[in-house]
Scaffold this active site. Structure first.
Site, PDB file in Angstrom:
ATOM      1  N   GLY A  49       0.816  -1.201   0.000  1.00 41.72           N
ATOM      2  CA  GLY A  49       0.000   0.000   0.000  1.00 41.72           C
ATOM      3  C   GLY A  49       0.851   1.252   0.000  1.00 41.72           C
ATOM      4  N   LEU A  51       2.556   3.962   1.797  1.00 41.13           N
ATOM      5  CA  LEU A  51       3.004   4.140   3.180  1.00 41.13           C
ATOM      6  C   LEU A  51       3.021   5.605   3.604  1.00 41.13           C
ATOM      7  CD1 LEU A  51       5.953   1.563   3.201  1.00 41.13           C
ATOM      8  CD2 LEU A  51       3.559   1.217   3.859  1.00 41.13           C
ATOM      9  N   GLN A  52       3.196   6.502   2.669  1.00 49.95           N
ATOM     10  CA  GLN A  52       3.263   7.933   2.986  1.00 49.95           C
ATOM     11  C   GLN A  52       2.214   8.676   2.176  1.00 49.95           C
ATOM     12  OE1 GLN A  52       7.076   9.696   2.279  1.00 49.95           O
ATOM     13  NE2 GLN A  52       6.510  11.701   3.112  1.00 49.95           N
ATOM     14  N   GLY A  69       3.931  14.636  -3.935  1.00 45.99           N
ATOM     15  CA  GLY A  69       3.676  13.199  -4.011  1.00 45.99           C
ATOM     16  C   GLY A  69       3.157  12.729  -5.356  1.00 45.99           C
ATOM     17  N   GLU A  70       3.494  13.445  -6.428  1.00 44.93           N
ATOM     18  CA  GLU A  70       2.981  13.049  -7.748  1.00 44.93           C
ATOM     19  C   GLU A  70       3.538  11.689  -8.178  1.00 44.93           C
ATOM     20  OE1 GLU A  70       2.855  14.613 -12.402  1.00 44.93           O
ATOM     21  OE2 GLU A  70       3.293  16.040 -10.779  1.00 44.93           O
ATOM     22  N   ARG A  71       4.747  11.338  -7.742  1.00 39.59           N
ATOM     23  CA  ARG A  71       5.309  10.032  -8.100  1.00 39.59           C
ATOM     24  C   ARG A  71       4.485   8.905  -7.475  1.00 39.59           C
ATOM     25  NH1 ARG A  71       9.568   6.855  -6.039  1.00 39.59           N
ATOM     26  NH2 ARG A  71      10.663   5.658  -7.656  1.00 39.59           N
ATOM     27  N   GLU A 103       9.376  20.515  -1.565  1.00 42.86           N
ATOM     28  CA  GLU A 103       9.337  19.071  -1.330  1.00 42.86           C
ATOM     29  C   GLU A 103      10.084  18.301  -2.408  1.00 42.86           C
ATOM     30  OE1 GLU A 103       7.874  14.943  -1.325  1.00 42.86           O
ATOM     31  OE2 GLU A 103       7.655  16.434  -2.906  1.00 42.86           O
ATOM     32  N   ASN A 104       9.926  18.724  -3.661  1.00 47.38           N
ATOM     33  CA  ASN A 104      10.559  18.002  -4.764  1.00 47.38           C
ATOM     34  C   ASN A 104      12.051  18.277  -4.859  1.00 47.38           C
ATOM     35  OD1 ASN A 104       8.612  16.399  -6.667  1.00 47.38           O
ATOM     36  ND2 ASN A 104       7.450  18.189  -5.986  1.00 47.38           N
ATOM     37  N   ARG A 107      14.367  15.767  -3.197  1.00 45.46           N
ATOM     38  CA  ARG A 107      14.555  14.438  -3.773  1.00 45.46           C
ATOM     39  C   ARG A 107      15.938  14.343  -4.404  1.00 45.46           C
ATOM     40  NH1 ARG A 107      10.492  11.591  -1.430  1.00 45.46           N
ATOM     41  NH2 ARG A 107       8.544  12.769  -1.565  1.00 45.46           N
TER      42      ARG A 107
END
Length: 582
Positions: A49, A51-52, A69-71, A103-104, A107
């Protein structure tokens, strides 16, 4: 801040949202998603599932936009999920953009170009500067500034960086230069079609930097203009590279370099013409500067084009300096040689001046690509005797200028007539009433000037390509002409004979009167254009005349009187007696 408050309330707003009601955001700096990595994440989501949770915000009824969270969103779609855990946030567009970028950027797989665009968007928002980005992301200032420069890369080179075809260090060197140089570098050295021997792919950044400077920048030392502004210019390679070879540096901004050079040469030409009004301006067919020539012409100066070779005016070298010689004897010998060089220089200059006053040569200030130099040309024919054996009087500099001024005015009139003749053919006057002023002009011309396209207008039908009206046809036409037909014939007659207009002849005067009636605006534009050129040239000639007249008056006042002095007469008488006695 709104962003901090939104983060603190995240855990309170976690809920399950239908994937069908979620849409990506344009704020996400990441544009490339690795398909293989997404497939691996999708498999993990099938087993464990999500997880975040992703971050979303409502944009319409039952519709949400991804903040971060688009990925995970894309992988969930691949895994076949219908819902995804999400943090719903009520935030503004500005906060959503800031959170998405922040946020991105954390990464590891963000590309340098995506990172550069993200930093630039934060700065453009007005809420960040370079120092704020350093604090926000824990990067040093040099890192942030280097990434920001990548925004200026042309798309083709940016794509090479994204695809790891060139290194970040190489891209850092290329982005120092403008679009014009970048495109030449790409097309000649980086694109796939470039031959291997000419390719820069795989070269070290230092090698690329030296190659660009050598091939696509210009040594400022070659130019004579004041380079004070260049010392702090970002396009000066001395300011673009960590290590430089000193000197003025090289210029990477071709447009600015050309403008500064043209401005300097134009100002120098004007100054030289004020100092030496008797010297003309010229440009040869090679090594000239068209921009400077156009500017000077627009200012009223005349620039001649020379087809032959102009010999440079002699130049005097720098006097020897004692510190440049090892011994006093060597220095004294150099001084003697220099004294002789000065004597030769003075004699040569005097010879040139004499030949110029005699009309054997003509002095010019020659406009070159990077400087303006004094030179002279030998006149093709030089003779003070006319064809009938009489001696012709040599014109003074002022008389030459007055003659030139008169000719310039004639040229303005001639060009006005020529341009009027061209445009008057395009004016449609067939529907206009023939006036009394045109009646006067009709006696000047002949009916045979009627144009063939108007034959049908007067009742003449003919199939031949070339048909000339006979006397009988002309008589028939005259007998039955309507007012409109008369107008057509007379105007064709005028137009045909205006072809003979030239300079200030009678036909030219009539042409201009005719144009004033039917095309006043076009005629005014023609006149203004040529008269503007004349007025500028006239002004320059008057300035030259004033200087020359002052010089002539000063020369006359400085010349000694022709009347012999008493002492001189006594000496002359004594010498005569001695000669008789001898």
């Amino acid at each position: 801040m709104e962003t901090t408050a939104a983060v603190q309330s995240m855990e309170k707003n976690i809920t399950m949202v239908a994937l069908a009601n979620v849409q990506p955001s344009n704020y996400n700096p990441r544009k490339n998603f690795d398909e293989e990595s997404l497939s691996e994440l999708a498999e993990s989501i099938r087993q464990q599932g999500v997880l975040q949770p992703v971050g979303v915000r409502p944009v319409a009824e039952d519709r949400f936009e991804i903040v971060f969270g688009e990925r995970r969103y894309r992988a969930s779609l691949m895994a076949g999920l219908e819902e995804i855990p999400a943090i719903v946030m009520e935030i503004s567009d500005e906060t959503a953009e800031e959170m998405a970028v922040t946020e991105n950027l954390q990464r590891k797989d963000v590309t340098p170009i995506e990172e550069a665009n993200a930093y630039q968007r934060l700065i453009d928002s007005g809420r960040y500067d370079v120092q704020a980005l350093v604090m926000q992301f824990g990067k040093n200032e040099k890192y942030i500034r280097t990434r920001l420069k990548f925004v200026s890369l042309i798309p083709e080179i940016a794509r090479l960086l994204e695809q790891d075809e060139i290194t970040i260090s190489v891209a850092s060197e290329i982005c120092r230069y403008g679009e014009e140089i970048q495109r030449e570098v790409y097309e000649k050295h980086l694109c796939e079609s470039v031959q291997q021997y000419n390719s820069w792919r795989g070269m070290k950044a230092t090698e690329v930097a030296r190659s660009i400077e050598r091939q696509y920048t210009t040594d400022l030392q070659r130019y004579a203009f004041d380079k004070t502004l260049c010392l702090s210019c970002p396009h000066n390679t001395n300011n673009m590279m960590l290590f430089c070879e000193g000197g003025c540096g090289n210029c990477a901004n071709r447009t600015c370099l050309a403008e500064m050079n043209a401005t300097y040469l134009t100002e120098k030409a004007v100054r030289l013409m004020e100092e030496r009004p008797e010297v003309a301006l010229c440009q040869e067919n090679f090594n000239g500067n068209e921009d400077v020539m156009e500017r000077l012409t627009a200012m009223g100066y005349e620039v001649e084009r020379l087809n032959g070779y102009a010999k440079p005016y002699p130049e005097l070298s720098t006097a020897p300096r004692k510190e440049d010689y090892e011994t006093d004897e060597a220095y004294e010998e150099a001084c003697k040689d220099y004294e002789q060089e000065v004597d030769d220089y003075v004699k040569e200059c005097e010879e040139i001046r004499t030949r110029s006053e005699a009309g054997e040569i003509t002095l010019y200030f020659r406009i070159e690509s990077k400087d303006i130099v004094l030179c002279y040309v030998r006149n093709a024919v030089h003779s003070s005797t006319g064809y009938n054996g009489t001696t012709q009087q040599t014109l003074s500099p002022v008389e030459k200028l007055e003659k030139q001024d008169k000719r310039n005015k004639e040229i303005a009139l001639e060009k006005t007539v020529e341009d009027t003749k061209k445009q008057i053919q395009e004016v449609d006057m067939s529907e206009r009433k023939f006036g009394q002023d045109e009646d006067k002009m009709i006696y000047f011309f002949l009916l045979s000037s009627l144009r063939r396209e108007h034959f049908a207008e007067v009742g003449i039908e003919c199939e031949e390509t070339y048909h000339y009206l006979t006397d009988k046809e002309k008589m028939n036409i005259i007998e039955n002409l309507t007012a409109k037909q008369k107008a057509v014939i007379r105007r064709d007659y005028l137009i045909a004979n205006f072809k003979n207009a030239s300079g200030s002849n009678a036909t030219a005067s009539l042409l201009l009167d005719f144009a004033e009636k039917h095309m006043p605006e076009a005629l005014a534009e023609i006149k203004n254009g040529h008269n503007e050129v004349y007025e500028k040239r006239h002004q320059r000639i008057e300035e030259k005349k004033a200087v020359l007249l002052v010089q002539e008056q000063a020369r006359q006042e400085a010349e000694p009187s022709d009347e012999p002095q008493p002492e001189a007469e006594a000496t002359a008488g004594k010498e005569t007696k001695e000669e008789i006695a001898a």
